[in-house]
Design a protein around this motif. Structure first.
Motif, PDB file in Angstrom:
ATOM      1  N   ALA A  58       0.830  -1.210   0.000  1.00  0.00           N
ATOM      2  CA  ALA A  58       0.000   0.000   0.000  1.00  0.00           C
ATOM      3  C   ALA A  58       0.863   1.259   0.000  1.00  0.00           C
ATOM      4  O   ALA A  58       0.590   2.215  -0.735  1.00  0.00           O
ATOM      5  CB  ALA A  58      -0.932  -0.009   1.217  1.00  0.00           C
ATOM      6  N   GLU A  59       1.915   1.239   0.812  1.00  0.00           N
ATOM      7  CA  GLU A  59       2.799   2.410   0.874  1.00  0.00           C
ATOM      8  C   GLU A  59       3.520   2.611  -0.450  1.00  0.00           C
ATOM      9  O   GLU A  59       3.655   3.745  -0.928  1.00  0.00           O
ATOM     10  CB  GLU A  59       3.817   2.243   2.000  1.00  0.00           C
ATOM     11  N   ALA A  60       3.981   1.519  -1.046  1.00  0.00           N
ATOM     12  CA  ALA A  60       4.699   1.620  -2.321  1.00  0.00           C
ATOM     13  C   ALA A  60       3.812   2.190  -3.415  1.00  0.00           C
ATOM     14  O   ALA A  60       4.257   3.015  -4.230  1.00  0.00           O
ATOM     15  CB  ALA A  60       5.212   0.248  -2.731  1.00  0.00           C
ATOM     16  N   ILE A  61       2.560   1.781  -3.434  1.00  0.00           N
ATOM     17  CA  ILE A  61       1.624   2.268  -4.457  1.00  0.00           C
ATOM     18  C   ILE A  61       1.216   3.708  -4.179  1.00  0.00           C
ATOM     19  O   ILE A  61       1.202   4.549  -5.079  1.00  0.00           O
ATOM     20  CB  ILE A  61       0.383   1.348  -4.513  1.00  0.00           C
ATOM     21  N   GLN A  62       0.890   4.005  -2.920  1.00  0.00           N
ATOM     22  CA  GLN A  62       0.424   5.339  -2.557  1.00  0.00           C
ATOM     23  C   GLN A  62       1.501   6.403  -2.744  1.00  0.00           C
ATOM     24  O   GLN A  62       1.198   7.556  -3.079  1.00  0.00           O
ATOM     25  CB  GLN A  62      -0.069   5.343  -1.109  1.00  0.00           C
TER      26      GLN A  62
END
Length: 235
Positions: A58-62
């Protein structure tokens, strides 16, 4: 590099396995791997770390490190959830912070006693015998997996072969027309090892190398539940 599955979906030939990765370090390992170039991540409900992996994804995408469509995320249905395929898949999706899976595997072609979604109990009873639920056939499980594809929750499905390739499993392979592919899933939490494992296409084997490899002892081992070794086949 990637291979094309028989449904046209491309699967990166190198993925990162998250088996036995634990704790807060998982996020940094996943983020480092994505920065290095890993796009394929091999997860499983049984590994009990989908939530931590999901936080990293999620962090990588966001933060724009990677786009969801550039990732290939695999996870697996545990034995005790064969009678609850949809619920198990939805539980994994929630933990992984994803709307769909690129590949969902039957972890082992053995249905065991249901113990609750997310509670991946042992496949053996207190006596050490396989706690098999004979009321759930592998065909029933597979049809439920196909339903996930129809619902858009999963793009590709497959089965992870355990034990020996006995007659039953072989017949299922022939009937389902499952496609065999060779994918490398190294595992490491060390940054330098992550880099080394990913950059494996900068050399070629000579004829002498190939001859030497053929002399290596080729006694093969079959998978035993819990060993982490297996053969995955995809449809």
């Amino acid at each position: 590099m990637a291979i094309t599955l028989n449904n046209g979906i491309k699967m990166p030939t190198i993925g990162l396995g998250v088996w036995r990765m634990e704790g807060k370090s998982i996020k940094e390992v996943i983020l480092n791997a994505i920065r290095i170039g890993y796009r394929h991540f091999d997860c499983a409900a049984k590994y009990q770390n989908e939530a931590e992996v999901g936080e990293a994804l999620a962090e990588a995408i966001q933060t724009g490190i990677v786009k969801r469509e550039d990732l290939f995320i695999t996870t697996k249905l545990w034995n005790s959830d064969h009678g609850h395929v949809l619920e198990a898949c939805e539980d994994s999706l929630k933990k992984l912070h994803l709307e769909y899976l690129d590949l969902y595997l039957v972890h082992f072609p053995i249905a065991s006693k249901f113990t609750g979604i997310g509670k991946t109990s042992s496949v053996k009873d207190e006596n050490g015998d396989l706690d098999i639920d004979t009321t759930i056939s592998l065909e029933t499980t597979w049809h439920a997996m196909e339903g996930l594809v129809s619902m858009g929750l999963v793009r590709s499905i497959g089965v992870r072969l355990a034990e020996k390739h006995n007659k039953t499993v072989a017949q299922i392979i022939l009937r389902w027309g499952i496609q065999r592919n060779i994918i490398v899933i190294p595992k490491s939490s060390k940054l330098e090892r992550l880099k080394e494992n990913f950059h494996v296409f900068d050399f070629e084997l000579t004829l002498k190398d190939m001859v030497s490899i053929r002399t290596v002892d080729q006694r093969l081992r079959s998978n035993q539940p819990g060993t982490g070794w297996g053969i995955d086949v995809y449809a």
